[in-house]
Scaffold this motif. Structure first.
Motif, PDB file in Angstrom:
ATOM      1  N   LEU A 172       3.440  25.888  27.145  1.00 31.95           N
ATOM      2  CA  LEU A 172       3.925  24.678  27.803  1.00 31.95           C
ATOM      3  C   LEU A 172       4.518  24.987  29.164  1.00 31.95           C
ATOM      4  O   LEU A 172       4.286  24.268  30.131  1.00 31.95           O
ATOM      5  CB  LEU A 172       4.953  23.965  26.922  1.00 31.95           C
ATOM      6  CG  LEU A 172       5.393  22.593  27.400  1.00 31.95           C
ATOM      7  CD1 LEU A 172       4.210  21.635  27.463  1.00 31.95           C
ATOM      8  CD2 LEU A 172       6.457  22.035  26.484  1.00 31.95           C
ATOM      9  N   LEU A 173       5.264  26.080  29.259  1.00 30.30           N
ATOM     10  CA  LEU A 173       5.926  26.426  30.520  1.00 30.30           C
ATOM     11  C   LEU A 173       4.967  26.969  31.566  1.00 30.30           C
ATOM     12  O   LEU A 173       5.167  26.758  32.765  1.00 30.30           O
ATOM     13  CB  LEU A 173       7.041  27.443  30.266  1.00 30.30           C
ATOM     14  CG  LEU A 173       8.251  26.910  29.511  1.00 30.30           C
ATOM     15  CD1 LEU A 173       9.191  28.052  29.148  1.00 30.30           C
ATOM     16  CD2 LEU A 173       8.978  25.861  30.327  1.00 30.30           C
ATOM     17  N   THR A 174       3.930  27.668  31.135  1.00 24.42           N
ATOM     18  CA  THR A 174       3.041  28.320  32.097  1.00 24.42           C
ATOM     19  C   THR A 174       1.725  27.588  32.317  1.00 24.42           C
ATOM     20  O   THR A 174       1.063  27.819  33.325  1.00 24.42           O
ATOM     21  CB  THR A 174       2.701  29.748  31.638  1.00 24.42           C
ATOM     22  OG1 THR A 174       1.967  29.666  30.408  1.00 24.42           O
ATOM     23  CG2 THR A 174       3.945  30.591  31.465  1.00 24.42           C
ATOM     24  N   GLY A 175       1.341  26.756  31.365  1.00 27.99           N
ATOM     25  CA  GLY A 175       0.044  26.099  31.459  1.00 27.99           C
ATOM     26  C   GLY A 175      -1.099  26.963  30.964  1.00 27.99           C
ATOM     27  O   GLY A 175      -2.260  26.583  31.036  1.00 27.99           O
ATOM     28  N   LEU A 176      -0.781  28.162  30.458  1.00 31.42           N
ATOM     29  CA  LEU A 176      -1.809  29.052  29.917  1.00 31.42           C
ATOM     30  C   LEU A 176      -2.244  28.570  28.536  1.00 31.42           C
ATOM     31  O   LEU A 176      -1.475  27.952  27.810  1.00 31.42           O
ATOM     32  CB  LEU A 176      -1.280  30.483  29.800  1.00 31.42           C
ATOM     33  CG  LEU A 176      -0.909  31.188  31.102  1.00 31.42           C
ATOM     34  CD1 LEU A 176      -0.218  32.509  30.805  1.00 31.42           C
ATOM     35  CD2 LEU A 176      -2.139  31.409  31.955  1.00 31.42           C
ATOM     36  N   THR A 177      -3.476  28.879  28.183  1.00 38.21           N
ATOM     37  CA  THR A 177      -3.945  28.576  26.828  1.00 38.21           C
ATOM     38  C   THR A 177      -3.549  29.721  25.907  1.00 38.21           C
ATOM     39  O   THR A 177      -3.183  30.818  26.366  1.00 38.21           O
ATOM     40  CB  THR A 177      -5.477  28.418  26.797  1.00 38.21           C
ATOM     41  OG1 THR A 177      -6.068  29.685  27.122  1.00 38.21           O
ATOM     42  CG2 THR A 177      -5.951  27.344  27.761  1.00 38.21           C
ATOM     43  N   ALA A 178      -3.664  29.498  24.600  1.00 40.43           N
ATOM     44  CA  ALA A 178      -3.356  30.545  23.626  1.00 40.43           C
ATOM     45  C   ALA A 178      -4.280  31.741  23.828  1.00 40.43           C
ATOM     46  O   ALA A 178      -3.851  32.897  23.739  1.00 40.43           O
ATOM     47  CB  ALA A 178      -3.496  29.997  22.206  1.00 40.43           C
ATOM     48  N   GLU A 179      -5.538  31.453  24.151  1.00 38.32           N
ATOM     49  CA  GLU A 179      -6.514  32.527  24.366  1.00 38.32           C
ATOM     50  C   GLU A 179      -6.138  33.371  25.590  1.00 38.32           C
ATOM     51  O   GLU A 179      -6.271  34.590  25.587  1.00 38.32           O
ATOM     52  CB  GLU A 179      -7.922  31.940  24.536  1.00 38.32           C
ATOM     53  CG  GLU A 179      -8.483  31.281  23.284  1.00 38.32           C
ATOM     54  CD  GLU A 179      -7.896  29.889  23.010  1.00 38.32           C
ATOM     55  OE1 GLU A 179      -7.387  29.225  23.949  1.00 38.32           O
ATOM     56  OE2 GLU A 179      -7.925  29.476  21.847  1.00 38.32           O
ATOM     57  N   GLU A 180      -5.686  32.709  26.658  1.00 37.29           N
ATOM     58  CA  GLU A 180      -5.281  33.427  27.875  1.00 37.29           C
ATOM     59  C   GLU A 180      -4.062  34.314  27.604  1.00 37.29           C
ATOM     60  O   GLU A 180      -3.983  35.440  28.095  1.00 37.29           O
ATOM     61  CB  GLU A 180      -4.984  32.451  29.012  1.00 37.29           C
ATOM     62  CG  GLU A 180      -6.219  31.740  29.533  1.00 37.29           C
ATOM     63  CD  GLU A 180      -5.905  30.593  30.475  1.00 37.29           C
ATOM     64  OE1 GLU A 180      -6.698  30.374  31.402  1.00 37.29           O
ATOM     65  OE2 GLU A 180      -4.872  29.914  30.292  1.00 37.29           O
ATOM     66  N   ILE A 181      -3.139  33.814  26.806  1.00 33.26           N
ATOM     67  CA  ILE A 181      -1.956  34.613  26.459  1.00 33.26           C
ATOM     68  C   ILE A 181      -2.372  35.823  25.629  1.00 33.26           C
ATOM     69  O   ILE A 181      -1.919  36.940  25.872  1.00 33.26           O
ATOM     70  CB  ILE A 181      -0.911  33.752  25.712  1.00 33.26           C
ATOM     71  CG1 ILE A 181      -0.333  32.703  26.669  1.00 33.26           C
ATOM     72  CG2 ILE A 181       0.200  34.615  25.120  1.00 33.26           C
ATOM     73  CD1 ILE A 181       0.541  31.667  26.009  1.00 33.26           C
ATOM     74  N   ASP A 182      -3.266  35.602  24.666  1.00 35.01           N
ATOM     75  CA  ASP A 182      -3.755  36.711  23.840  1.00 35.01           C
ATOM     76  C   ASP A 182      -4.495  37.740  24.681  1.00 35.01           C
ATOM     77  O   ASP A 182      -4.334  38.951  24.491  1.00 35.01           O
ATOM     78  CB  ASP A 182      -4.660  36.192  22.717  1.00 35.01           C
ATOM     79  CG  ASP A 182      -3.874  35.396  21.677  1.00 35.01           C
ATOM     80  OD1 ASP A 182      -2.637  35.553  21.598  1.00 35.01           O
ATOM     81  OD2 ASP A 182      -4.523  34.588  20.960  1.00 35.01           O
ATOM     82  N   ALA A 183      -5.288  37.277  25.641  1.00 33.51           N
ATOM     83  CA  ALA A 183      -6.038  38.188  26.500  1.00 33.51           C
ATOM     84  C   ALA A 183      -5.107  39.004  27.381  1.00 33.51           C
ATOM     85  O   ALA A 183      -5.438  40.131  27.767  1.00 33.51           O
ATOM     86  CB  ALA A 183      -7.023  37.396  27.367  1.00 33.51           C
ATOM     87  N   ALA A 184      -3.942  38.477  27.684  1.00 37.69           N
ATOM     88  CA  ALA A 184      -2.971  39.201  28.525  1.00 37.69           C
ATOM     89  C   ALA A 184      -2.074  40.105  27.696  1.00 37.69           C
ATOM     90  O   ALA A 184      -1.143  40.693  28.224  1.00 37.69           O
ATOM     91  CB  ALA A 184      -2.122  38.196  29.304  1.00 37.69           C
ATOM     92  N   GLY A 185      -2.327  40.243  26.417  1.00 34.78           N
ATOM     93  CA  GLY A 185      -1.526  41.130  25.578  1.00 34.78           C
ATOM     94  C   GLY A 185      -0.776  40.426  24.479  1.00 34.78           C
ATOM     95  O   GLY A 185      -0.161  41.063  23.636  1.00 34.78           O
ATOM     96  N   GLY A 186      -0.798  39.101  24.493  1.00 40.67           N
ATOM     97  CA  GLY A 186      -0.148  38.350  23.434  1.00 40.67           C
ATOM     98  C   GLY A 186       1.374  38.332  23.522  1.00 40.67           C
ATOM     99  O   GLY A 186       1.955  38.864  24.460  1.00 40.67           O
ATOM    100  N   ILE A 187       1.974  37.731  22.519  1.00 38.65           N
ATOM    101  CA  ILE A 187       3.421  37.600  22.452  1.00 38.65           C
ATOM    102  C   ILE A 187       3.864  37.965  21.056  1.00 38.65           C
ATOM    103  O   ILE A 187       3.293  37.466  20.069  1.00 38.65           O
ATOM    104  CB  ILE A 187       3.867  36.164  22.758  1.00 38.65           C
ATOM    105  CG1 ILE A 187       3.513  35.788  24.200  1.00 38.65           C
ATOM    106  CG2 ILE A 187       5.352  35.977  22.521  1.00 38.65           C
ATOM    107  CD1 ILE A 187       3.803  34.348  24.542  1.00 38.65           C
ATOM    108  N   GLU A 188       4.870  38.814  20.965  1.00 36.06           N
ATOM    109  CA  GLU A 188       5.436  39.124  19.650  1.00 36.06           C
ATOM    110  C   GLU A 188       6.442  38.049  19.301  1.00 36.06           C
ATOM    111  O   GLU A 188       7.343  37.751  20.088  1.00 36.06           O
ATOM    112  CB  GLU A 188       6.116  40.498  19.669  1.00 36.06           C
ATOM    113  CG  GLU A 188       5.134  41.641  19.796  1.00 36.06           C
ATOM    114  CD  GLU A 188       5.830  42.983  19.665  1.00 36.06           C
ATOM    115  OE1 GLU A 188       6.837  43.078  18.945  1.00 36.06           O
ATOM    116  OE2 GLU A 188       5.360  43.926  20.320  1.00 36.06           O
TER     117      GLU A 188
END
Length: 91
Positions: free
Chosen positions: A74-90
């Motif tokens: 929500l804050l960045t406008g990134l999709t879940a896939e884009e976040i995962d491709a960048a290393g994800g979030i723990e």
């Protein structure tokens, strides 16, 4: 013991000089205070855009599932896939 509610303070609305002139003229010719004209205009505008507001709220609720990833999306406008491709979030 109950405490008195703090009064809501008014905050200034900053608009460009052209818009301020329109507000001033409209308020004058309608016999309204500038703040009353702006308040009514906002109410009418939001009523006309009710469906857009509803869609935005539904989308925000769809994204916010309580997870850290949804907050980042929500804050960045990134999709879940884009976040995962960048290393994800723990979580």
């Amino acid at each position: 013991m109950m405490t008195a509610a703090k009064p809501v303070r008014q905050s200034p609305l900053k608009v460009d000089p052209t818009t301020d002139k329109l507000i001033s003229q409209g308020a004058h010719f309608l016999g309204l205070a500038k703040k009353d004209l702006v308040a009514e205009a906002v109410r009418v505008y939001l009523e006309q855009r009710r469906e857009d507001l509803r869609s935005g709220m539904v989308e925000a609720l769809r994204v916010l599932d309580g997870s850290l990833k949804s907050d980042v999306m929500l804050l960045t406008g990134l999709t879940a896939e884009e976040i995962d491709a960048a290393g994800g979030i723990e979580e």
